[in-house]
Scaffold this motif. Structure first.
Motif, PDB file in Angstrom:
ATOM      1  N   GLY A 138       2.501   3.438  -6.615  1.00  0.00           N
ATOM      2  CA  GLY A 138       1.627   2.970  -5.551  1.00  0.00           C
ATOM      3  C   GLY A 138       1.901   3.684  -4.247  1.00  0.00           C
ATOM      4  N   SER A 139       1.769   2.951  -3.141  1.00  0.00           N
ATOM      5  CA  SER A 139       1.816   3.573  -1.820  1.00  0.00           C
ATOM      6  C   SER A 139       3.243   3.845  -1.368  1.00  0.00           C
ATOM      7  CB  SER A 139       1.133   2.663  -0.795  1.00  0.00           C
ATOM      8  OG  SER A 139       1.769   1.415  -0.730  1.00  0.00           O
ATOM      9  N   TRP A 185       7.502   1.044 -11.009  1.00  0.00           N
ATOM     10  CA  TRP A 185       6.728  -0.172 -10.767  1.00  0.00           C
ATOM     11  C   TRP A 185       6.508  -0.307  -9.267  1.00  0.00           C
ATOM     12  CZ3 TRP A 185       4.165  -2.712 -14.334  1.00  0.00           C
ATOM     13  CH2 TRP A 185       3.596  -3.955 -14.029  1.00  0.00           C
ATOM     14  N   ARG A 186       5.546  -1.120  -8.886  1.00  0.00           N
ATOM     15  CA  ARG A 186       5.232  -1.293  -7.469  1.00  0.00           C
ATOM     16  C   ARG A 186       6.264  -2.193  -6.774  1.00  0.00           C
ATOM     17  NH1 ARG A 186       0.962  -3.837 -10.161  1.00  0.00           N
ATOM     18  NH2 ARG A 186       1.444  -6.015 -10.628  1.00  0.00           N
ATOM     19  N   ARG A 187       6.389  -2.004  -5.488  1.00  0.00           N
ATOM     20  CA  ARG A 187       7.119  -2.903  -4.617  1.00  0.00           C
ATOM     21  C   ARG A 187       6.139  -3.491  -3.608  1.00  0.00           C
ATOM     22  NH1 ARG A 187      11.989   0.524  -2.191  1.00  0.00           N
ATOM     23  NH2 ARG A 187      12.222  -1.422  -1.020  1.00  0.00           N
ATOM     24  N   LEU A 188       6.381  -4.697  -3.169  1.00  0.00           N
ATOM     25  CA  LEU A 188       5.459  -5.342  -2.227  1.00  0.00           C
ATOM     26  C   LEU A 188       5.878  -4.995  -0.805  1.00  0.00           C
ATOM     27  CD1 LEU A 188       4.822  -8.839  -3.845  1.00  0.00           C
ATOM     28  CD2 LEU A 188       3.700  -6.633  -4.256  1.00  0.00           C
ATOM     29  N   THR A 196      -2.493  -5.420  -5.528  1.00  0.00           N
ATOM     30  CA  THR A 196      -2.372  -5.024  -6.931  1.00  0.00           C
ATOM     31  C   THR A 196      -1.785  -6.133  -7.808  1.00  0.00           C
ATOM     32  OG1 THR A 196      -0.155  -4.085  -6.647  1.00  0.00           O
ATOM     33  CG2 THR A 196      -2.018  -2.623  -6.222  1.00  0.00           C
ATOM     34  N   LEU A 197      -1.314  -7.215  -7.220  1.00  0.00           N
ATOM     35  CA  LEU A 197      -0.760  -8.310  -8.016  1.00  0.00           C
ATOM     36  C   LEU A 197      -1.823  -8.881  -8.943  1.00  0.00           C
ATOM     37  CD1 LEU A 197       1.363 -10.254  -5.378  1.00  0.00           C
ATOM     38  CD2 LEU A 197       2.242  -9.042  -7.365  1.00  0.00           C
TER      39      LEU A 197
END
Length: 216
Positions: A138-139, A185-188, A196-197
């Motif tokens: 992700g970002s 994996w993504r981190r918030l 994306t959740l």
């Protein structure tokens, strides 16, 4: 058989969704990651915090979970403590000395919905390579986690979880192939990550409840 541990590093988080108390947000993220670790098989689990953040560990750990206090909330500090060559204060369960692990993975605490399989893949390459890293999807840059044989290789660089990339670790290794890159994996860490959740995805109960406004 190698003695392995997965440690959740309960470091400060850089972003909180608008309208949510930052302490409650950080606690919810940590609770979900610790709950996930409790489901892992064939590994020991633990958390790492600075002395100032011991309150957070005490709020979210399961009974019997080892808590390692480290002088700074970094991957390198945690791995040094687990290797027995750090200056961390002993945990409640490790007052007798270093815990004697052969392999360790350190993962972030702002990925509440990360699958257990993804964390398992982080340790798997250590049978043939000294270090493995999981990138962030992700970002933005950063790492989801780092795994290492213990004691930690001397060439492992100082890593910032928010800015480091797998290429940084490979560049420091004697050979690029010494570092395995596993599933990410993504981190918030911002609104784009929050979007994306997947509500249908199991887990992340504490974070889900906080975002939905349920009392907690």
């Amino acid at each position: 058989m190698a003695r392995r541990v997965v440690v959740a590093l309960l470091a400060p988080v850089a972003w909180t969704p608008p309208g949510i108390d930052p302490t409650r947000w950080r606690t919810a993220l940590a609770e979900d990651v610790v709950d996930l670790l409790a489901t892992l098989n064939e590994v020991e689990t633990a958390v790492a915090v600075t002395p100032e953040d011991r309150w957070l560990a005490d709020a979210v750990v399961w009974p019997g979970t080892a808590v390692h206090e480290v002088p700074e909330p970094t991957i390198n500090a945690v791995l040094a403590a687990l290797s027995g060559n750090g200056k961390a204060a002993p945990s409640d369960l490790d007052a007798a000395g270093p815990p004697g692990y052969d392999q360790a993975a350190v993962v972030v605490a702002d990925a509440p919905d990360v699958p257990g399989l993804t964390l398992g893949k982080l340790l798997r390459p250590l049978s043939s390579r000294p270090v493995a890293v999981a990138p962030v999807e992700g970002s933005g840059p950063g790492l989801l986690g780092v795994a290492s044989r213990l004691p930690v290789p001397e060439w492992l660089p100082v890593l910032d979880l928010d800015t480091a990339a797998p290429a940084d670790v490979r560049a420091a290794a004697p050979r690029p192939g010494d570092v395995a890159v596993t599933a990410g994996w993504r981190r918030l860490r911002g609104p784009a990550d929050l979007a994306t959740l997947d509500p249908a995805f199991e887990g992340w109960d504490a974070t889900r409840a906080l975002l939905s406004g349920q009392p907690g």
